[in-house]
Design a protein around this motif. Structure first.
Motif, short mmCIF file in Angstrom:
data_model
loop_
_atom_site.label_atom_id
_atom_site.label_comp_id
_atom_site.label_asym_id
_atom_site.label_seq_id
_atom_site.Cartn_x
_atom_site.Cartn_y
_atom_site.Cartn_z
N GLU A 100 -99.25 30.75 -45.99
CA GLU A 100 -98.28 30.43 -47.12
C GLU A 100 -98.67 28.86 -47.08
OE1 GLU A 100 -93.56 29.93 -47.37
OE2 GLU A 100 -94.31 30.55 -45.32
N LEU A 101 -99.26 28.05 -46.62
CA LEU A 101 -99.61 26.56 -46.99
C LEU A 101 -100.71 26.60 -47.90
CD1 LEU A 101 -99.28 24.91 -43.51
CD2 LEU A 101 -97.60 24.93 -45.38
N ARG A 112 -99.60 27.99 -51.60
CA ARG A 112 -98.69 26.82 -51.99
C ARG A 112 -99.81 25.77 -52.59
NH1 ARG A 112 -93.48 26.35 -52.34
NH2 ARG A 112 -93.34 27.92 -50.58
N HIS A 113 -100.69 25.29 -51.62
CA HIS A 113 -101.50 24.37 -52.19
C HIS A 113 -102.34 24.66 -53.32
CE1 HIS A 113 -104.55 21.00 -51.86
NE2 HIS A 113 -105.60 21.93 -51.84
N TYR A 160 -99.72 25.06 -56.46
CA TYR A 160 -98.99 23.76 -56.99
C TYR A 160 -99.75 22.58 -56.94
CZ TYR A 160 -94.86 27.00 -57.02
OH TYR A 160 -94.03 27.99 -57.00
N ASN A 161 -101.00 22.78 -56.23
CA ASN A 161 -101.92 21.38 -56.18
C ASN A 161 -101.30 20.48 -55.68
OD1 ASN A 161 -104.20 20.08 -56.23
ND2 ASN A 161 -103.89 19.52 -58.61
N LEU A 162 -100.53 20.58 -54.43
CA LEU A 162 -100.02 19.65 -53.54
C LEU A 162 -100.55 19.29 -52.28
CD1 LEU A 162 -96.27 21.23 -53.42
CD2 LEU A 162 -97.20 19.36 -54.64
N PRO A 190 -101.67 18.58 -48.34
CA PRO A 190 -101.15 19.31 -47.17
C PRO A 190 -99.73 18.93 -46.64
CG PRO A 190 -103.44 18.59 -47.08
CD PRO A 190 -103.12 18.10 -48.26
N ASP A 194 -97.36 17.53 -48.22
CA ASP A 194 -96.14 17.84 -49.04
C ASP A 194 -96.24 19.43 -49.00
OD1 ASP A 194 -95.75 15.44 -49.83
OD2 ASP A 194 -97.01 15.61 -51.79
N CYS A 195 -97.11 20.18 -48.77
CA CYS A 195 -96.87 21.83 -48.58
C CYS A 195 -95.96 22.05 -47.28
CB CYS A 195 -98.33 22.33 -48.48
SG CYS A 195 -99.16 22.25 -50.24
N THR A 249 -92.43 21.27 -47.73
CA THR A 249 -91.65 22.01 -48.57
C THR A 249 -91.65 23.51 -47.92
OG1 THR A 249 -92.73 20.97 -50.63
CG2 THR A 249 -91.82 23.43 -50.84
N CYS A 250 -92.58 24.10 -47.05
CA CYS A 250 -92.57 25.21 -46.68
C CYS A 250 -91.55 25.01 -45.40
CB CYS A 250 -93.76 25.63 -45.86
SG CYS A 250 -94.90 26.20 -47.21
#
Length: 331
Positions: free
Chosen positions: A215-216, A219-220, A223-225, A227, A229-230, A233-234
């Motif tokens: 999932e991380l 998401r990375h 959304y190019n976030l 690690p 921030d991912c 958010t999770c």
């Protein structure tokens, strides 16, 4: 004008079976044969894109691969998702394997609405090792496959339970090193554990950590976030799902049942035995449905009647509010 093979009335000199047939659904075992051929076409230059294309051709997007076996420290079971399947097959060749194929004997097929299940109790995974020494490893066990029942016929679930394995060394190699005790001692040692190389076993252990992190990673990539921030958010979304109250199931509206006349009369006849008592019982019925608040001052009743029986089997129960503000449940 001479007829050509593209002419629908063309008659082949090799008979009617020379013309190409329309596409048809292949058997599930033939898909394993195609997978073996694809693995044999692998080269040393095959990169991650090649393995992704391999997994896309033979595995569904939500496919899972499970391996069950028993090591010295107890039974093991590893399950990986679709994103980790390509890397699993590549680690097999990174451990010194030059050839890999599967042999299915006496498999049983069962057809369902949207899937086909293949159960093979005599499956063999054969690997040819070029290093550290030339060895052929036969890993035997039970393979259960679930294919999607469509034109692609890709694998949805793969479960291989390993029972035993054998490592075969050619006699010619033993004869070459018959006078060298050190080489013979090295040849007598196993190069795999339950037919799996150390590269594959280490990767399966790593998948225990990588699988929850999918999932991380997704998401990375989306959304190019960063690690951190991912992860934030999770965790926040997971906390919201834990704190949010569960959605109440929608209750079906209760429908009032129409009373039968004969049942009312039979009930009254059995209790009183005459028509007069039956009429009297009907007159008493509205009085029994009166609210308690009209009879006792300072006492309010909240009716909660339904056709479903209560805890004690009653069809109607109410919650009474006493003058002191306390709730009291009445049946």
């Amino acid at each position: 004008m001479s007829s050509t093979p593209h002419d629908p009335f063309y008659s082949s000199p090799f008979g009617p079976f020379y013309r190409r047939h329309t596409p048809y659904m292949v058997q599930p075992e033939y898909r394993i044969y195609e997978m073996n051929k694809r693995l044999q076409s692998r080269t040393e230059d095959s990169d991650n894109l090649w393995w992704d294309a391999f997994a896309t051709e033979f595995f569904e997007d939500d496919a899972t691969l499970t391996l069950s076996f028993c090591l010295e420290d107890g039974p093991k079971r590893y399950t990986i998702g679709r994103t980790l399947i390509p890397r699993y097959f590549s680690t097999v060749f990174e451990g010194g394997v030059t050839d890999l194929y599967y042999i299915l004997k006496h498999s049983k097929e069962s057809y369902h609405n949207s899937s086909i299940t293949v159960d093979c109790d005599q499956c063999a995974m054969v690997t040819q090792h070029g290093k550290p020494m030339f060895t052929k490893v036969c890993t035997e066990g039970r393979l259960i496959l679930e294919f999607t029942f469509d034109d692609l016929m890709r694998i949805k679930t793969w479960h291989f339970t390993i029972r035993q394995y054998r490592e075969l060394v050619p006699r010619s190699i033993l004869a070459m090193h018959a006078q060298d005790p050190q080489v013979l001692d090295q040849l007598s040692k196993n190069i795999t554990r339950m037919g799996l190389t150390n590269f594959t076993l280490n990767y399966l252990r790593l998948c225990v950590i990588l699988e929850p992190m999918q999932e991380l990673m997704s998401r990375h990539k989306t959304y190019n976030l960063s690690p951190r921030d991912c992860l934030k958010t999770c965790l926040f979304q997971k906390w919201q799902r834990m704190v949010a109250p569960p959605a109440e199931p929608t209750r079906q509206p209760t429908t009032k049942r129409r009373k039968r006349k004969n049942s009312t009369s039979s009930t009254s006849n059995s209790s009183a035995g005459n028509t007069a008592n039956s009429t009297g019982s009907k007159k008493k019925t509205p009085a029994a449905n009166l609210s308690l608040s009209s009879q006792v001052p300072g006492l309010g009743a909240i009716p909660n009647c339904s056709l479903n029986p209560g805890r004690d089997g009653d069809l109607c129960h109410s919650t009474a509010v006493t003058p002191s503000g306390q709730f009291k449940e009445k049946h």
